[in-house]
Design an enzyme around this catalytic site. Structure first.
Site, PDB file in Angstrom:
ATOM      1  N   SER A  68     -12.187  -9.972  -5.402  1.00  0.00           N
ATOM      2  CA  SER A  68     -11.113  -9.673  -5.769  1.00  0.00           C
ATOM      3  C   SER A  68     -10.356 -10.029  -7.112  1.00  0.00           C
ATOM      4  O   SER A  68     -10.129 -11.583  -7.415  1.00  0.00           O
ATOM      5  CB  SER A  68      -9.763  -8.892  -4.551  1.00  0.00           C
ATOM      6  OG  SER A  68      -9.225 -10.416  -4.652  1.00  0.00           O
TER       7      SER A  68
ATOM      8  N   ARG B 120       5.319 -11.390 -11.176  1.00  0.00           N
ATOM      9  CA  ARG B 120       5.748 -10.519 -10.553  1.00  0.00           C
ATOM     10  C   ARG B 120       6.965 -10.471 -10.668  1.00  0.00           C
ATOM     11  O   ARG B 120       7.479  -9.263 -10.250  1.00  0.00           O
ATOM     12  CB  ARG B 120       5.303 -11.368  -8.884  1.00  0.00           C
ATOM     13  CG  ARG B 120       3.971 -11.435  -8.522  1.00  0.00           C
ATOM     14  CD  ARG B 120       2.562 -10.176  -8.700  1.00  0.00           C
ATOM     15  NE  ARG B 120       1.890 -10.222  -8.642  1.00  0.00           N
ATOM     16  CZ  ARG B 120       0.336 -10.395  -8.575  1.00  0.00           C
ATOM     17  NH1 ARG B 120       0.817  -9.509 -10.490  1.00  0.00           N
ATOM     18  NH2 ARG B 120      -0.163  -9.808  -9.101  1.00  0.00           N
TER      19      ARG B 120
ATOM     20  N   ASP C 209      -6.496   0.731  -4.202  1.00  0.00           N
ATOM     21  CA  ASP C 209      -6.078   0.986  -3.729  1.00  0.00           C
ATOM     22  C   ASP C 209      -4.924   2.024  -3.637  1.00  0.00           C
ATOM     23  O   ASP C 209      -4.355   2.312  -2.835  1.00  0.00           O
ATOM     24  CB  ASP C 209      -5.882  -0.551  -3.217  1.00  0.00           C
ATOM     25  CG  ASP C 209      -7.411  -1.024  -2.195  1.00  0.00           C
ATOM     26  OD1 ASP C 209      -8.077  -0.286  -2.170  1.00  0.00           O
ATOM     27  OD2 ASP C 209      -7.362  -2.442  -2.987  1.00  0.00           O
TER      28      ASP C 209
ATOM     29  N   ASP D  24       1.746 -12.534  -2.767  1.00  0.00           N
ATOM     30  CA  ASP D  24       2.223 -11.269  -3.571  1.00  0.00           C
ATOM     31  C   ASP D  24       4.005 -10.495  -2.451  1.00  0.00           C
ATOM     32  O   ASP D  24       5.141 -10.057  -3.554  1.00  0.00           O
ATOM     33  CB  ASP D  24       1.822 -10.726  -3.992  1.00  0.00           C
ATOM     34  CG  ASP D  24       1.327 -11.566  -5.352  1.00  0.00           C
ATOM     35  OD1 ASP D  24       2.044 -12.300  -6.005  1.00  0.00           O
ATOM     36  OD2 ASP D  24       0.245 -11.197  -5.872  1.00  0.00           O
TER      37      ASP D  24
END
Length: 412
Positions: A184, A101, A19, A130
């Site tokens: 995922s 993050r 991705d 996110d």
């Protein structure tokens, strides 16, 4: 969607996966921009060096490929402050994705400054948390940077379209990406998170192959293991007397926790963007460390300080979960939490057995525990008759309310 603003150079949070490799090409084409990639080693447990070759193959200049080991900074400056707060979201989640993050975003902004980029980009989808966490951090650190979220702009809305786009641009497509991936995964030093696909039905039990960091508890040894974790001012500094850096200590606890099947969590949580999602989390070392930290606080924190911390903790956890790490309210709470840890030093003994972790002993030179006061034997420091007046004063308001009910003829 056609971009409205001219972008010359953009720094992309780059995993090396399909991705984000597609995102490199898409940014080059849609924005006619030079792309800089940043790949962070946060202890995800997989080789990240191949990300360099993949970025180069996607057309990124060698001097614009950044790969950095941030494990110690991650553990010291992000995980440990969170542990001091005992932060848990919605009673269960140890915030493994949330806490990673802010650090990634900080380095993206720093690299943007170093490379004279005018934009930053991330690969988060438009449905998750996110995107919020990244972009709130960008806003706090440098609001002048333009933010690009390809998933909110491109028309590559299916796995089939993504693969077709990749193949048309000469990008290598892993064979396992040609079918529907079972789920995922996001991983770092603190945890792994698995979601999507066959995990989307919250009534269905996760398959055993979903779990990557923990042995099935029923397969764990039939004999318990005991370990001792040492703390200094709220931070873990040693295991069984062996001094370790923050990242090394968490890694060691992950190894220990794996063998005993500790730290599994099946959770349906409330996302900040409004929907519920189901995730499978594994936090073996973190589960042990949080239990140990609670254990040392039990004998070193005053009741008032401990109870205030417990009242503040859900607020702190919510702040982290929603992406406000760089906010003034988090910094204010952190200052109070850190001050509370002045005397949180000592050793905690834990028993690990088939998925469970239990504190079985605590010792601290700064302990507030007084055997003289709590003993059932005779003592010279506590007059039990004092409790009578204490109880009478605390019962007074209850007696007055009971008298009112009787006067008004109310039952119950």
């Amino acid at each position: 969607m056609s971009p409205q603003r001219k972008i010359n150079r953009v720094v992309l949070a780059y995993s090396g996966g399909l991705d984000t490799s597609i995102a490199v090409k898409w940014l080059q084409e849609a924005y006619n921009a030079e792309v800089v990639t940043f790949t962070a080693d946060l202890g995800q447990g997989e080789e990240i060096d191949p990300a360099r070759e993949k970025a180069l193959a996607a057309g990124v200049k060698p001097e614009h490929v950044f790969i950095e080991d941030l494990r110690e900074e991650f553990a010291r400056d992000y995980i440990y402050p969170m542990v001091r707060a005992n932060a848990v979201y919605e009673g269960l989640y140890l915030l493994g994705t949330s806490i990673a993050r802010p650090l990634i975003a900080k380095r993206l902004v720093e690299i943007a400054h170093e490379t004279n980029a005018d934009a930053v980009a991330h690969g988060a989808t438009g449905k998750g948390n996110d995107q919020v966490r990244f972009e709130l951090a960008f806003a706090a650190l440098d609001p002048s940077l333009h933010v690009i979220a390809p998933w909110r702009e491109w028309d590559l809305t299916s796995r089939t379209k993504l693969i077709a786009y990749a193949e048309s641009r000469g990008l290598q497509v892993p064979k396992d990406k040609r079918g529907e991936a079972p789920f995922s995964v996001d991983a770092n030093l603190w945890h792994t998170s698995s979601e999507g696909k066959n995990l989307e039905d919250p009534s269905a039990e996760a398959f055993e192959d979903t779990f990557q960091r923990t042995l099935a508890p029923q397969m764990a040894p039939d004999e318990a293991e005991y370990i001792v974790i040492s703390f200094d001012k709220g931070d873990a500094v040693a295991i069984n007397g062996d001094a370790l850096s923050p990242a090394a200590l968490i890694s060691r606890l992950n190894e220990i926790g794996h063998g005993h099947g500790i730290g599994r969590l099946d959770l349906v949580e409330n996302r900040f963007v409004g929907m519920k999602s189901r995730g499978i989390y594994e936090t073996p070392g973190g589960t042990i460390l949080m239990a140990a930290h609670r254990g040392i606080e039990q004998i070193t924190l005053d009741r008032g300080a401990m109870h205030l911390k417990d009242e503040l903790m859900p607020k702190y956890a919510k702040i982290l979960y929603e992406g406000f790490w760089f906010s003034p309210e988090r910094e204010m709470l952190q200052a109070a939490i850190d001050l509370s840890q002045k005397y949180v030093s000592g050793d905690v003994r834990l028993r690990l057995f088939k998925g469970s972790v239990n504190v079985v002993g605590r010792h601290s030179p700064a302990s507030l525990y007084s055997l003289e006061h709590v003993t059932f034997e005779e003592d010279d420091v506590y007059d039990q008759k004092d409790a009578q007046g204490f109880i009478r004063l605390n019962a007074l308001r209850l007696q007055l309310m009971a008298a009112r009910k009787k006067r008004l003829g109310e039952n119950g």
